[in-house]
Design a protein around this motif. Structure first.
Motif, PDB file in Angstrom:
ATOM      1  N   PHE A 117       0.768  -1.267  -0.060  1.00 54.30           N
ATOM      2  CA  PHE A 117       0.000  -0.032   0.102  1.00 54.30           C
ATOM      3  C   PHE A 117       0.800   1.318  -0.145  1.00 54.30           C
ATOM      4  N   VAL A 118       2.025   1.201   0.865  1.00 50.09           N
ATOM      5  CA  VAL A 118       2.816   2.369   0.842  1.00 50.09           C
ATOM      6  C   VAL A 118       3.545   2.778  -0.439  1.00 50.09           C
ATOM      7  N   ALA A 119       3.911   1.539  -1.180  1.00 48.42           N
ATOM      8  CA  ALA A 119       4.605   1.524  -2.489  1.00 48.42           C
ATOM      9  C   ALA A 119       3.798   1.902  -3.708  1.00 48.42           C
ATOM     10  N   ALA A 120       2.354   1.915  -3.345  1.00 44.31           N
ATOM     11  CA  ALA A 120       1.501   2.192  -4.494  1.00 44.31           C
ATOM     12  C   ALA A 120       1.666   3.728  -4.952  1.00 44.31           C
ATOM     13  N   PRO A 121       1.377   4.037  -6.152  1.00 43.41           N
ATOM     14  CA  PRO A 121       1.490   5.474  -6.808  1.00 43.41           C
ATOM     15  C   PRO A 121       0.425   6.182  -5.967  1.00 43.41           C
ATOM     16  N   LYS A 122       0.844   7.468  -5.525  1.00 41.13           N
ATOM     17  CA  LYS A 122      -0.148   8.579  -4.622  1.00 41.13           C
ATOM     18  C   LYS A 122      -1.398   8.734  -5.789  1.00 41.13           C
ATOM     19  N   GLU A 123      -1.167   9.080  -6.910  1.00 43.31           N
ATOM     20  CA  GLU A 123      -2.097   9.323  -7.686  1.00 43.31           C
ATOM     21  C   GLU A 123      -3.371   8.355  -7.853  1.00 43.31           C
ATOM     22  N   TRP A 124      -2.700   6.999  -7.967  1.00 44.92           N
ATOM     23  CA  TRP A 124      -3.607   5.834  -8.013  1.00 44.92           C
ATOM     24  C   TRP A 124      -4.492   5.753  -6.566  1.00 44.92           C
ATOM     25  N   VAL A 125      -3.520   5.847  -5.488  1.00 43.43           N
ATOM     26  CA  VAL A 125      -4.435   5.793  -4.134  1.00 43.43           C
ATOM     27  C   VAL A 125      -5.520   6.846  -4.013  1.00 43.43           C
ATOM     28  N   GLN A 126      -5.231   8.244  -4.576  1.00 38.22           N
ATOM     29  CA  GLN A 126      -6.101   8.985  -4.509  1.00 38.22           C
ATOM     30  C   GLN A 126      -7.326   9.074  -5.307  1.00 38.22           C
ATOM     31  N   LYS A 127      -7.052   8.431  -6.503  1.00 42.99           N
ATOM     32  CA  LYS A 127      -7.994   8.146  -7.323  1.00 42.99           C
ATOM     33  C   LYS A 127      -8.903   6.900  -6.842  1.00 42.99           C
ATOM     34  N   LYS A 128      -8.428   5.870  -6.264  1.00 44.47           N
ATOM     35  CA  LYS A 128      -9.183   4.447  -5.878  1.00 44.47           C
ATOM     36  C   LYS A 128      -9.890   4.893  -4.366  1.00 44.47           C
ATOM     37  N   LEU A 129      -8.997   5.642  -3.601  1.00 40.65           N
ATOM     38  CA  LEU A 129      -9.456   5.593  -2.109  1.00 40.65           C
ATOM     39  C   LEU A 129      -9.694   7.117  -1.740  1.00 40.65           C
ATOM     40  N   THR A 130      -9.762   8.050  -2.622  1.00 44.03           N
ATOM     41  CA  THR A 130     -10.030   9.521  -2.251  1.00 44.03           C
ATOM     42  C   THR A 130      -8.753  10.048  -1.503  1.00 44.03           C
ATOM     43  N   ILE A 131      -9.034  11.442  -1.290  1.00 40.31           N
ATOM     44  CA  ILE A 131      -7.925  11.895  -0.359  1.00 40.31           C
ATOM     45  C   ILE A 131      -7.763  11.292   0.978  1.00 40.31           C
ATOM     46  N   THR A 132      -9.013  10.749   1.623  1.00 33.50           N
ATOM     47  CA  THR A 132      -8.736   9.915   2.975  1.00 33.50           C
ATOM     48  C   THR A 132      -7.984   8.861   2.769  1.00 33.50           C
ATOM     49  N   GLY A 133      -7.765   8.225   1.644  1.00 37.13           N
ATOM     50  CA  GLY A 133      -6.811   7.118   1.624  1.00 37.13           C
ATOM     51  C   GLY A 133      -5.506   7.516   1.235  1.00 37.13           C
ATOM     52  N   LEU A 134      -5.321   8.592   0.572  1.00 29.76           N
ATOM     53  CA  LEU A 134      -3.931   9.262   0.395  1.00 29.76           C
ATOM     54  C   LEU A 134      -3.350   9.655   1.753  1.00 29.76           C
ATOM     55  N   ARG A 135      -4.215  10.317   2.531  1.00 22.82           N
ATOM     56  CA  ARG A 135      -3.804  10.623   3.879  1.00 22.82           C
ATOM     57  C   ARG A 135      -3.193   9.793   4.758  1.00 22.82           C
ATOM     58  N   THR A 136      -4.016   8.614   4.760  1.00 20.09           N
ATOM     59  CA  THR A 136      -3.480   7.269   5.314  1.00 20.09           C
ATOM     60  C   THR A 136      -2.179   6.757   4.888  1.00 20.09           C
ATOM     61  N   GLN A 137      -2.067   6.677   3.653  1.00 21.22           N
ATOM     62  CA  GLN A 137      -0.791   6.107   3.189  1.00 21.22           C
ATOM     63  C   GLN A 137       0.234   7.061   3.435  1.00 21.22           C
ATOM     64  N   MET A 138      -0.026   8.425   3.371  1.00 13.59           N
ATOM     65  CA  MET A 138       1.037   9.307   3.798  1.00 13.59           C
ATOM     66  C   MET A 138       1.515   9.316   5.435  1.00 13.59           C
ATOM     67  N   GLU A 139       0.530   9.052   6.033  1.00 15.56           N
ATOM     68  CA  GLU A 139       0.848   8.803   7.666  1.00 15.56           C
ATOM     69  C   GLU A 139       1.404   7.433   7.848  1.00 15.56           C
ATOM     70  N   LEU A 140       1.306   6.587   7.080  1.00 10.77           N
ATOM     71  CA  LEU A 140       2.094   5.322   7.276  1.00 10.77           C
ATOM     72  C   LEU A 140       3.486   5.249   6.752  1.00 10.77           C
ATOM     73  N   MET A 141       3.665   6.601   5.908  1.00  8.88           N
ATOM     74  CA  MET A 141       5.208   6.736   5.418  1.00  8.88           C
ATOM     75  C   MET A 141       5.916   7.453   6.332  1.00  8.88           C
ATOM     76  N   GLY A 142       5.071   7.899   7.643  1.00  7.02           N
ATOM     77  CA  GLY A 142       5.683   9.035   8.646  1.00  7.02           C
ATOM     78  C   GLY A 142       5.417  10.597   8.590  1.00  7.02           C
ATOM     79  N   HIS A 143       4.576  10.711   7.457  1.00  5.69           N
ATOM     80  CA  HIS A 143       4.326  12.152   7.313  1.00  5.69           C
ATOM     81  C   HIS A 143       3.116  12.550   7.764  1.00  5.69           C
ATOM     82  N   ASN A 144       2.924  13.619   8.309  1.00  3.05           N
ATOM     83  CA  ASN A 144       1.692  13.971   9.050  1.00  3.05           C
ATOM     84  C   ASN A 144       0.900  14.624   7.948  1.00  3.05           C
TER      85      ASN A 144
END
Length: 87
Positions: A60-87
């Motif tokens: 999930f962390v390795a998935a492209p950010k654009e794909w994550v946002q398209k499939k899981l909306t901005i909330t999914g992208l935020r979750t991905q970013m938090e898993l990477m250690g970014h607030n």
């Protein structure tokens, strides 16, 4: 460093005898966990990820950010970013 990482670490720590666990964003133990363990990834999002071959947090962390946002909306992208250690 993030709320999502804290929740994953808390969930893992409860399963250990000593109850203590520190999770870092690039920790192999953490990256191999099932993506459903992540707070904020519900059944429907987990199903979307599984249909696209993403079953672990590392995938999930390795998935492209654009794909994550398209499939899981901005909330999914935020979750991905938090898993990477970014607030």
């Amino acid at each position: 460093p993030t709320k999502t990482l804290s929740k994953v670490a808390n969930s893992l720590a409860k399963k250990r005898k000593d109850g203590i666990l520190a999770v870092r964003p690039n920790d192999p133990l953490f990256l191999d966990l099932d993506v459903e363990e992540v707070w904020g990834i519900g059944r429907s999002k987990a199903a979307i990820l599984a249909q696209n071959g993403i079953r672990t947090i590392g995938q999930f962390v390795a998935a492209p950010k654009e794909w994550v946002q398209k499939k899981l909306t901005i909330t999914g992208l935020r979750t991905q970013m938090e898993l990477m250690g970014h607030n």
